[in-house]
Design an enzyme around this catalytic site. Structure first.
Site, PDB file in Angstrom:
ATOM      1  CG  ASP A  14      -6.518   1.999   6.191  1.00 47.57           C
ATOM      2  OD1 ASP A  14      -5.992   3.038   6.639  1.00 47.57           O
ATOM      3  OD2 ASP A  14      -6.304   0.870   6.665  1.00 47.57           O
ATOM      4  CG  ASP A  16       0.022   0.439   8.210  1.00 48.26           C
ATOM      5  OD1 ASP A  16       0.733  -0.391   7.629  1.00 48.26           O
ATOM      6  OD2 ASP A  16       0.474   1.436   8.797  1.00 48.26           O
TER       7      ASP A  16
END
Length: 236
Positions: A14, A16
């Site tokens: 991922d 953020d």
């Protein structure tokens, strides 16, 4: 401290809350949007919006339904994250602990036709590219963004597509996430999951049932090996 060492064909990160911290910019962007959308409770939004695509957050919290307006406002919101991240004494978008060290080891192993790591984010391509640049994190050749999937996290689509583009079986991938929605997405895709306690409480993360949990990536080492990446996790 006990450790576990595993080998994967590819690591699916991922962005953020996993590789970069854009909290200052996200807070600033929601505060900016609250000026246009009265009644927007920024504190409440921040508690539930992380790891969800911007278009979906804008539908839920701002009541936008028109597809063209959603696209325009999503673009404005993500531009605002970058612009607002350094205003009013904020620190900007920065790499999270452990990320620089991992990228020194595996950063160059992101090239097709046999990439060993990828990014699968709920962000748009423009924002994600800008955020990675600001944080000094390389952009891999397999870069799954919001526009690439019809259904975002917690559906499995982003990580299934990431594994497919890497040319590997999802079961041979490690998903690295900070958001419960992302952990659920990785599990639904059939990947092993490593969760970080960077944006949610341990209890919230545990509810998503990741395979491993660490505070952040400073507790993880990664190194390239033949046909994959070796991952060592310092467990609690």
């Amino acid at each position: 401290m006990p450790t576990v060492t595993l080998q994967f064909d590819a690591i699916l990160f991922d962005m953020d809350g996993t590789l970069v911290d854009s909290t200052d910019g996200v807070v600033g962007a929601w505060e900016l949007f609250a000026e246009k959308y009265p009644g927007l409770d920024v504190t409440q939004v921040l508690s539930s919006s992380h790891g969800v695509r911007t278009v979906e957050n804008l539908k839920i919290h701002c009541g936008i339904t028109d597809p063209d307006e959603l696209e325009r406002e999503a673009s404005r919101f993500e531009d605002a994250i970058v612009a607002e991240s350094k205003k009013n004494g904020r620190h900007g978008i920065v790499a999270l602990p452990g990320v620089a060290e991992i990228m020194k080891e595996i950063g160059s192993y992101a090239k097709l036709p046999t990439p060993r790591w990828a990014i699968c984010t709920s962000a748009t391509k423009n924002y994600a590219s800008a955020a990675l640049k600001a944080a000094g994190v390389p952009v891999p050749e397999v870069f799954v963004v919001s526009e690439d999937v019809e259904k975002g996290k917690p559906e499995p689509d982003p990580y299934l597509l990431g594994a497919k583009r890497c040319g590997v079986d999802p079961a041979r991938c490690l998903v690295v996430e900070d958001a419960p929605a992302g952990v659920r997405s990785g599990r639904a895709a059939g990947c092993k999951t490593l969760a970080l306690i960077t944006s949610h409480t341990r209890e919230q993360v545990e509810e998503a049932k990741p395979d491993y949990i660490v505070p952040n990536l400073s507790r993880v080492t990664m190194k390239p090996v033949e046909n994959g990446i070796e991952v060592t996790i310092e467990t609690d």
